[in-house]
Enzyme design. Structure first.
Site, PDB file in Angstrom:
ATOM      1  N   SER A 135     -51.815 -55.532 -32.496  1.00 24.32           N
ATOM      2  CA  SER A 135     -51.500 -54.641 -33.616  1.00 24.32           C
ATOM      3  C   SER A 135     -52.734 -53.814 -33.934  1.00 24.32           C
ATOM      4  O   SER A 135     -53.824 -54.354 -34.106  1.00 24.32           O
ATOM      5  CB  SER A 135     -51.107 -55.451 -34.857  1.00 24.32           C
ATOM      6  OG  SER A 135     -49.966 -56.209 -34.616  1.00 24.32           O
ATOM      7  N   GLY A 168     -52.712 -51.414 -36.533  1.00 25.11           N
ATOM      8  CA  GLY A 168     -52.517 -50.778 -37.833  1.00 25.11           C
ATOM      9  C   GLY A 168     -51.827 -49.434 -37.698  1.00 25.11           C
ATOM     10  O   GLY A 168     -50.830 -49.301 -36.983  1.00 25.11           O
ATOM     11  N   GLY A 173     -50.631 -47.987 -34.346  1.00 23.58           N
ATOM     12  CA  GLY A 173     -49.513 -48.556 -33.609  1.00 23.58           C
ATOM     13  C   GLY A 173     -49.820 -49.883 -32.970  1.00 23.58           C
ATOM     14  O   GLY A 173     -50.455 -50.756 -33.569  1.00 23.58           O
ATOM     15  N   GLY A 179     -47.109 -57.635 -39.304  1.00 19.89           N
ATOM     16  CA  GLY A 179     -47.374 -58.439 -38.113  1.00 19.89           C
ATOM     17  C   GLY A 179     -46.285 -59.460 -37.868  1.00 19.89           C
ATOM     18  O   GLY A 179     -45.882 -59.702 -36.722  1.00 19.89           O
ATOM     19  N   ASP A 180     -45.784 -60.059 -38.939  1.00 20.99           N
ATOM     20  CA  ASP A 180     -44.675 -61.017 -38.805  1.00 20.99           C
ATOM     21  C   ASP A 180     -43.422 -60.331 -38.276  1.00 20.99           C
ATOM     22  O   ASP A 180     -42.678 -60.911 -37.474  1.00 20.99           O
ATOM     23  CB  ASP A 180     -44.379 -61.684 -40.143  1.00 20.99           C
ATOM     24  CG  ASP A 180     -45.521 -62.558 -40.625  1.00 20.99           C
ATOM     25  OD1 ASP A 180     -46.287 -63.071 -39.785  1.00 20.99           O
ATOM     26  OD2 ASP A 180     -45.649 -62.727 -41.849  1.00 20.99           O
TER      27      ASP A 180
END
Length: 175
Positions: free
Chosen positions: A89, A91, A94, A120-121
């Site tokens: 990830s 942020g 992308g 993120g989950d």
């Protein structure tokens, strides 16, 4: 109903062994179920060494774990340790997927405003859902994970997905 994917995500609780996620990966592999691990530090390295199908750290977690600020180099270190695929990830930039010989990236044309809690989950859920359905193409996984993350950012409450996630996936800039 048997599991179709196994996910290990987050910091380990106090007293849990650093091998907890690696043990989870071993159980998944023994049962021919794909594993997705979103962790950091020695728990992430142990999951890589156990052969996790997909690891999904964010940029900071990856750098802290492998000691490199270059996400591709960091992901390659986890692949060398035994992971099958690493999605990082980034942020607002992308997401990056790094496989043995290739890299894939996906991002929206413009950053979104909203709450990143749970993004993120959402990416992990997208990856696990795709793997459970038999999708293993890294290009598809990185697009889906990026779109679901974006949908989590703009959702009114953490833990929800904006129903426009399919529209986000269609708008992604990929390479």
């Amino acid at each position: 109903m048997p599991a179709t994917a196994i996910v290990g995500s987050g910091s380990l609780p106090p007293g849990a062994p650093e091998t907890f996620y690696a043990d989870l990966v071993e159980v998944a592999r023994h049962r021919s179920v794909p594993s997705v691990i979103d962790a950091s530090g020695t728990a992430l390295l142990a999951a890589a060494e156990a052969g996790a199908d997909v690891l999904k750290p964010n940029r900071r977690e990856l750098a802290d774990t492998v000691g490199s600020d270059d996400p591709v180099a960091g992901a390659r270190a986890l692949l060398a340790a035994g992971a099958g695929l690493v999605l990082v990830s980034l942020g607002a930039d992308g997401m990056l997927a790094v496989g043995e010989n290739d890299t894939w990236s996906a991002r929206l044309p413009e950053p979104l405003a909203g709450n990143a809690t749970g993004a993120g989950d959402a990416a992990v859920a997208a990856i696990a859902t795709a793997l459970a359905a038999g999708t293993t193409d890294p290009a598809v996984l990185v697009r889906r994970a990026t779109a679901w993350s974006a949908a989590a950012v703009v959702a009114p409450l953490a833990g929800e997905l904006d129903p426009a996630y399919r529209e986000y996936e269609a708008r992604l800039v990929t390479s």
